[in-house]
Structure formats: C-alpha cells, structure tokens
Design an enzyme around this catalytic site. Sequence first.
Site, PDB file in Angstrom:
ATOM      1  N   CYS A 186      -4.624  -1.424  -1.366  1.00 45.44           N
ATOM      2  CA  CYS A 186      -5.145  -0.106  -1.670  1.00 45.44           C
ATOM      3  C   CYS A 186      -5.784   0.042  -3.140  1.00 45.44           C
ATOM      4  CB  CYS A 186      -3.410   0.428  -2.248  1.00 45.44           C
ATOM      5  SG  CYS A 186      -3.570   2.316  -3.154  1.00 45.44           S
ATOM      6  N   GLU A 218      -3.102   9.304   7.480  1.00 45.44           N
ATOM      7  CA  GLU A 218      -1.990   9.174   7.851  1.00 45.44           C
ATOM      8  C   GLU A 218      -1.047   9.647   8.881  1.00 45.44           C
ATOM      9  OE1 GLU A 218       0.650   6.989   6.324  1.00 45.44           O
ATOM     10  OE2 GLU A 218      -0.920   6.071   5.131  1.00 45.44           O
ATOM     11  N   ASP A 250       0.816  -1.405  -0.032  1.00 46.76           N
ATOM     12  CA  ASP A 250       0.456   0.039   0.018  1.00 46.76           C
ATOM     13  C   ASP A 250       0.663   1.430  -0.308  1.00 46.76           C
ATOM     14  OD1 ASP A 250      -2.096   1.808   0.153  1.00 46.76           O
ATOM     15  OD2 ASP A 250      -1.577   2.009   2.185  1.00 46.76           O
ATOM     16  N   SER A 251       0.588   2.581  -0.129  1.00 44.13           N
ATOM     17  CA  SER A 251       1.052   3.773   0.085  1.00 44.13           C
ATOM     18  C   SER A 251       1.575   3.755   1.367  1.00 44.13           C
ATOM     19  CB  SER A 251      -0.044   5.068  -0.666  1.00 44.13           C
ATOM     20  OG  SER A 251      -0.881   4.863   0.000  1.00 44.13           O
ATOM     21  N   THR A 297      -6.531   2.519  -4.887  1.00 43.18           N
ATOM     22  CA  THR A 297      -5.872   3.501  -6.101  1.00 43.18           C
ATOM     23  C   THR A 297      -4.484   2.488  -6.735  1.00 43.18           C
ATOM     24  OG1 THR A 297      -6.057   5.379  -4.753  1.00 43.18           O
ATOM     25  CG2 THR A 297      -4.402   5.684  -6.718  1.00 43.18           C
ATOM     26  N   CYS A 342     -10.826   2.751  -0.453  1.00 43.37           N
ATOM     27  CA  CYS A 342      -9.841   2.635   0.033  1.00 43.37           C
ATOM     28  C   CYS A 342      -9.502   2.441   1.355  1.00 43.37           C
ATOM     29  CB  CYS A 342      -9.385   5.244  -0.266  1.00 43.37           C
ATOM     30  SG  CYS A 342      -7.924   4.759   0.595  1.00 43.37           S
ATOM     31  N   THR A 343      -9.151   2.161   1.538  1.00 40.23           N
ATOM     32  CA  THR A 343      -7.873   1.040   2.178  1.00 40.23           C
ATOM     33  C   THR A 343      -8.012   1.628   3.563  1.00 40.23           C
ATOM     34  OG1 THR A 343      -5.590   0.812   1.894  1.00 40.23           O
ATOM     35  CG2 THR A 343      -7.133  -0.902   1.407  1.00 40.23           C
ATOM     36  N   HIS A 344      -7.516   3.133   2.997  1.00 34.12           N
ATOM     37  CA  HIS A 344      -7.084   3.483   4.726  1.00 34.12           C
ATOM     38  C   HIS A 344      -8.682   4.151   5.599  1.00 34.12           C
ATOM     39  CE1 HIS A 344      -3.176   5.097   2.667  1.00 34.12           C
ATOM     40  NE2 HIS A 344      -2.879   5.709   4.017  1.00 34.12           N
ATOM     41  N   TYR A 373      -0.954   8.351  -3.111  1.00 38.08           N
ATOM     42  CA  TYR A 373      -1.214   7.609  -4.207  1.00 38.08           C
ATOM     43  C   TYR A 373      -2.807   8.105  -4.619  1.00 38.08           C
ATOM     44  CZ  TYR A 373       2.166   3.872  -4.437  1.00 38.08           C
ATOM     45  OH  TYR A 373       3.463   2.990  -4.033  1.00 38.08           O
ATOM     46  N   GLY A 374      -3.319   8.484  -4.386  1.00 36.69           N
ATOM     47  CA  GLY A 374      -4.710   9.203  -4.832  1.00 36.69           C
ATOM     48  C   GLY A 374      -4.895  10.832  -6.016  1.00 36.69           C
TER      49      GLY A 374
HETATM   50  N1  DGL Z   1      -4.570   3.486   0.764  1.00 38.63           N
HETATM   51  C1  DGL Z   1      -5.273   3.764  -0.423  1.00 38.63           C
HETATM   52  C2  DGL Z   1      -6.272   2.725  -1.407  1.00 38.63           C
HETATM   53  O1  DGL Z   1      -6.885   1.909  -1.277  1.00 38.63           O
HETATM   54  C3  DGL Z   1      -4.396   4.920  -1.262  1.00 38.63           C
HETATM   55  C4  DGL Z   1      -4.338   6.092  -0.735  1.00 38.63           C
HETATM   56  C5  DGL Z   1      -3.187   7.427  -1.794  1.00 38.63           C
HETATM   57  O2  DGL Z   1      -2.285   6.896  -1.157  1.00 38.63           O
HETATM   58  O3  DGL Z   1      -3.998   8.414  -1.493  1.00 38.63           O
HETATM   59  O4  DGL Z   1      -6.520   4.254  -2.411  1.00 38.63           O
END
Ligand code: DGL
Length: 282
Positions: free
Chosen positions: A91, A170, A28-29, A93, A200-202, A60-61
């Site tokens: 992730c 983050e 992931d990022s 993205t 998004c996994t966040h 990454y988004g």
């Molecule tokens: N966890 C990520 C996702 O699922 C990335 C979020 C990011 O880096 O912007 O999209």
Amino acid sequence: MFYNAYKYHNYAKGMRFIMDNRPIGMFDSGVGGLTVYKEIRKKFPNENIIYLGDTKSFPYGSKSKENIIDLTKKGIEFLIKKDVKAIIIACGTATSQALDVIKDLYPIPIIGIIEPTARYIAEKTEISKIGIVATAGTIRSNGWANALLNYKPNLNIINKSCPLLAPMAEEGWTDNEIAKLTVHEYMRGLQDIDALILGCTHYPLFTNFFKNETRENTEIINTGTIIADYLKTMLGDKLLNSSESARGNTEIFLTDTECNFTSIAQKLLEKNTINVNKAVMD
Ligand code: DGL
C-alpha cells in the site's frame, strides 16, 4: 492452517540450506495490494502467503498520518500473530506515512513499495522526468519524491494525486468509460514523461488507460514486479526462503467482508473462486 514455524536445516551434497516455511504477510486497505500479490505469487509459487485487506477502514488515501500509523500497526500485529516471517506493506499510503515510524518496532523485516522502487529508478539513466500518481495522503507526505531525490537529486518530478481512483477500483470500475475519462483528467500535464510510477497499488488495475495517456516509450512502473525482485534478494539474504518442494498456499483475511473484493480478485487473479476469511482484530 499449519505452517512449519521453525527454520530447519537441510543437508544436501555437503551444503547446508536453511528453510523457513512460515508465510509472508501482505497488507493493504483493500484489493490494491493484490496487484503486488499477483507478481509475488508468480515469482514465488512455493511461498505461503497471508493477505490482509483492511476493507473496514478503506480508503486510507484520505486519512490523517496518525490514523494511518495506527491502522498499519494493527494490520502488522494481526499478521505477526499469524506467525509470518516478513511483511510487505502493499500500500503506497501506508508505506509513505507509516513505514518509517513503525518498521523498527517489530522483530521481522517489513518492506514497503517506495524504497525498492526508488532504487530501481536510480539505476535507470534514461529516466530524467518522472510522473507519480498516488492517493492524496501519499502525495501530501512527499514520500515518493523524497526517496527518488535521495538517489537522483536532479530528477524532474511531477506529482499528481488521484483521489477517485482507489474507490473506483474497489467498486470494480476499472475498465469502463468513466475510468477512462477519470484517468485522462488526472493525466493532464503528464504526457511528456520518461516514466510513470503507479504509486498506489490500486492503480495497476487501470494500466491500459494510463498507457494510453503517455508516450509509447514511457515506462509504466507497477511496483509489484519490483517488490517481487527485491523480496527474492531479501529472502535469500536473510535465509528465509521456504522449501522448494512446497506448494504455496494463500489465505486472505478482510476486516469487512461486505465488499466487492471477491469478484475483483477473481478477475485480477483469473481464478474461479477466491475464499476470504473475516479478520478478527483486537
Ligand atoms: N492501495 C493503497 C495505496 O497504495 C490505498 C488506497 C486507499 O486506501 O486509499 O495507496
């Protein structure tokens, strides 16, 4: 860390089992992929896992597709050098923008978060209207909508990009008033839905706030639990399970260690200490 890099045969009661103690790679990022890791660790206490957080390139988004493809390839190649047997792109993205392009370039299975979740939703007859919250890049790619419509052409889909949420996660801002108001703002127009995909996994870090914004019977979909189920079938089918007597080890690598990763991971995984290593990429 030494891993048994080779499959070996185990004969018991006349049956032959093939085991593979190489680790599973996750990518992931940043900290978001840990929401998937948590579910996988629960289901696979005996698997070794190597987690890579590309914190140097976070977020990454907001990046272009070309950039995401490039970064995803680098992450995968780093994990392959660690002799992983399969990779989970934890992730949204990277899954939506890079997985299709890169998945056949490597000799091991690479799983993203979208396809298994779309299949899960396809089985659910009670879901006819669904919300997708994800990063701007993920929503722009239409990756979720395309996969869902492939299985359920009549599904009513509402997309919403939530560019502030991953950076807030983050930062460790997942349970304060600002997080609550931000989720509230993004959820305008998404109250009356049968399910909400945290694309998004966040975002599972904000689950309670998302729950507060939807009907009581709206299913909040955390892809981690679905990926863990999917992985179970995949490892079995491909004879990649590790030996059941082994106790799974976790190694975490970050491309930049100047971040809040450790404290967020401690809280999420309910651990007093989290060790991280600096990832040296080529
Ligand atoms: N966890 C990520 C996702 O699922 C990335 C979020 C990011 O880096 O912007 O999209």
